[in-house]
Design an enzyme around this catalytic site. Structure first.
Site, PDB file in Angstrom:
ATOM      1  N   ILE A 107      37.091 -77.494  33.332  1.00  0.00           N
ATOM      2  CA  ILE A 107      37.068 -78.346  32.139  1.00  0.00           C
ATOM      3  C   ILE A 107      35.610 -78.796  32.041  1.00  0.00           C
ATOM      4  O   ILE A 107      35.175 -79.672  32.768  1.00  0.00           O
ATOM      5  CB  ILE A 107      38.004 -79.559  32.275  1.00  0.00           C
ATOM      6  CG1 ILE A 107      39.432 -79.124  32.592  1.00  0.00           C
ATOM      7  CG2 ILE A 107      37.962 -80.395  31.001  1.00  0.00           C
ATOM      8  CD1 ILE A 107      40.109 -78.351  31.484  1.00  0.00           C
ATOM      9  N   PRO A 108      34.815 -78.172  31.158  1.00  0.00           N
ATOM     10  CA  PRO A 108      33.348 -78.253  31.271  1.00  0.00           C
ATOM     11  C   PRO A 108      32.751 -79.552  30.745  1.00  0.00           C
ATOM     12  O   PRO A 108      32.043 -79.573  29.733  1.00  0.00           O
ATOM     13  CB  PRO A 108      32.885 -77.040  30.454  1.00  0.00           C
ATOM     14  CG  PRO A 108      33.935 -76.885  29.403  1.00  0.00           C
ATOM     15  CD  PRO A 108      35.230 -77.259  30.074  1.00  0.00           C
ATOM     16  N   CYS A 109      32.996 -80.644  31.461  1.00  0.00           N
ATOM     17  CA  CYS A 109      32.430 -81.925  31.054  1.00  0.00           C
ATOM     18  C   CYS A 109      30.910 -81.913  31.139  1.00  0.00           C
ATOM     19  O   CYS A 109      30.247 -82.736  30.498  1.00  0.00           O
ATOM     20  CB  CYS A 109      33.012 -83.054  31.898  1.00  0.00           C
ATOM     21  SG  CYS A 109      32.941 -82.782  33.674  1.00  0.00           S
ATOM     22  N   HIS A 110      30.343 -80.972  31.908  1.00  0.00           N
ATOM     23  CA  HIS A 110      28.887 -80.887  32.005  1.00  0.00           C
ATOM     24  C   HIS A 110      28.257 -80.451  30.685  1.00  0.00           C
ATOM     25  O   HIS A 110      27.059 -80.608  30.482  1.00  0.00           O
ATOM     26  CB  HIS A 110      28.488 -79.916  33.118  1.00  0.00           C
ATOM     27  CG  HIS A 110      29.038 -78.532  32.958  1.00  0.00           C
ATOM     28  ND1 HIS A 110      30.303 -78.187  33.386  1.00  0.00           N
ATOM     29  CD2 HIS A 110      28.515 -77.414  32.400  1.00  0.00           C
ATOM     30  CE1 HIS A 110      30.532 -76.911  33.113  1.00  0.00           C
ATOM     31  NE2 HIS A 110      29.461 -76.418  32.509  1.00  0.00           N
ATOM     32  N   ARG A 111      29.062 -79.918  29.751  1.00  0.00           N
ATOM     33  CA  ARG A 111      28.521 -79.470  28.460  1.00  0.00           C
ATOM     34  C   ARG A 111      28.518 -80.572  27.409  1.00  0.00           C
ATOM     35  O   ARG A 111      28.152 -80.319  26.264  1.00  0.00           O
ATOM     36  CB  ARG A 111      29.323 -78.264  27.959  1.00  0.00           C
ATOM     37  CG  ARG A 111      29.208 -77.061  28.883  1.00  0.00           C
ATOM     38  CD  ARG A 111      30.046 -75.883  28.409  1.00  0.00           C
ATOM     39  NE  ARG A 111      30.173 -74.903  29.483  1.00  0.00           N
ATOM     40  CZ  ARG A 111      31.160 -74.031  29.592  1.00  0.00           C
ATOM     41  NH1 ARG A 111      32.112 -74.004  28.674  1.00  0.00           N
ATOM     42  NH2 ARG A 111      31.203 -73.188  30.610  1.00  0.00           N
TER      43      ARG A 111
END
Length: 278
Positions: free
Chosen positions: A242-246
């Site tokens: 779940i790409p919260c880094h994006r």
């Protein structure tokens, strides 16, 4: 998975620290290799194996303006999520993630009745603590910037009524698929309804692209809930997949990252470099 991945990331992490300490002035291959106590050829080979590009090219992705450049050139509004899709190039390369979320009633039980297995696994970004139920991964956190005890306390506190068992074997296949860019990983998301909406929106952001908290707020039908969206992004229990880094600030600043800002910068640059090389 490559058992040398954590070692490779450790070397890359040290190199990134050197690049940061040099105030954005590019370092030569010879200088970086010397600081790593390696020959230039060996360092170049090791670095390129991890990042997919040369150290010189990777430094460009770590520049101070990298986030703003991403917003300018690779910003994706979530209005086109249906065109992006949840598989293929729109997700983690060829990895398909099967998602199942808990009902609000089950979430309210704080994990009661669930058995959550956990273990530490090697990843391209250092060791990671992974947790999973019988249905899929429910937790994934990186340990390069914190201790295992801190990671355990963090993730376990999210489901205080669950039973936690150290048993990595049943979840190893899902973890391997998550970083090997092939196979299938299952997710069992445990969160409040608002959080689930935010996490689902994050899944729409393709590799090598970014979005903003305000865009996510608009995509889930709550355009004024930017601060609440930021909190939900920070509470994402399954990092990377779940790409919260994006998710970035509207200004282009990276903002924070639950598992350490150096990890966020490394993941964004790693994804951007590989997307650019492709």
């Amino acid at each position: 998975m490559d058992t040398d991945q954590s070692y490779h990331y450790g070397v890359m992490r040290r190199a990134i620290d050197l690049i940061d300490a040099n105030a954005g002035v590019p370092l030569s291959l010879d200088d970086l290799a010397a600081e790593m106590n390696m020959s230039p050829a060996h360092f170049q080979r090791l670095f390129s194996q991890w990042a997919g590009v040369s150290p010189k090219r990777y430094q460009q992705y770590l520049a101070l303006g990298q986030a703003k450049a991403l917003l300018r050139d690779r910003f994706t509004t979530l209005d086109v999520a249906d065109a992006v899709g949840l598989s293929g190039s729109g997700r983690l390369h060829d990895l398909f993630i099967r998602w199942e979320a808990m009902t609000p009633g089950t979430y309210a039980q704080a994990g009661g009745g669930l058995t959550i297995r956990h273990g530490v696994f090697d990843t391209p970004f250092g060791p990671a603590l992974a947790m999973g139920t019988d249905k899929g991964l429910c937790g994934l956190g990186f340990l390069s910037e914190c201790t295992l005890d801190d990671g355990m306390e963090d993730l376990c506190s999210r489901w205080p009524e669950a039973t936690f068992v150290h048993d990595p074997a049943p979840i190893k296949g899902w973890v391997d698929a998550s970083f090997a860019q092939k196979g299938e990983a299952h997710l069992h998301m445990i969160g409040a309804p608002f959080q689930l909406k935010v996490w689902e929106a994050l899944l729409q952001v393709p590799t090598g692209h970014v979005t903003t908290y305000s865009e996510i707020a608009g995509a889930i039908g709550n355009p004024r809930a930017v601060r609440a969206v930021g909190t939900a992004v920070g509470r994402n229990p399954v990092s990377f997949l779940i790409p919260c880094h994006r998710a970035l600030r509207k200004s282009g600043a990276l903002g924070g990252y639950h598992w350490g800002l150096p990890v966020k910068r490394a993941i964004l640059a790693w994804e951007s470099a590989r997307t650019g090389a492709a």
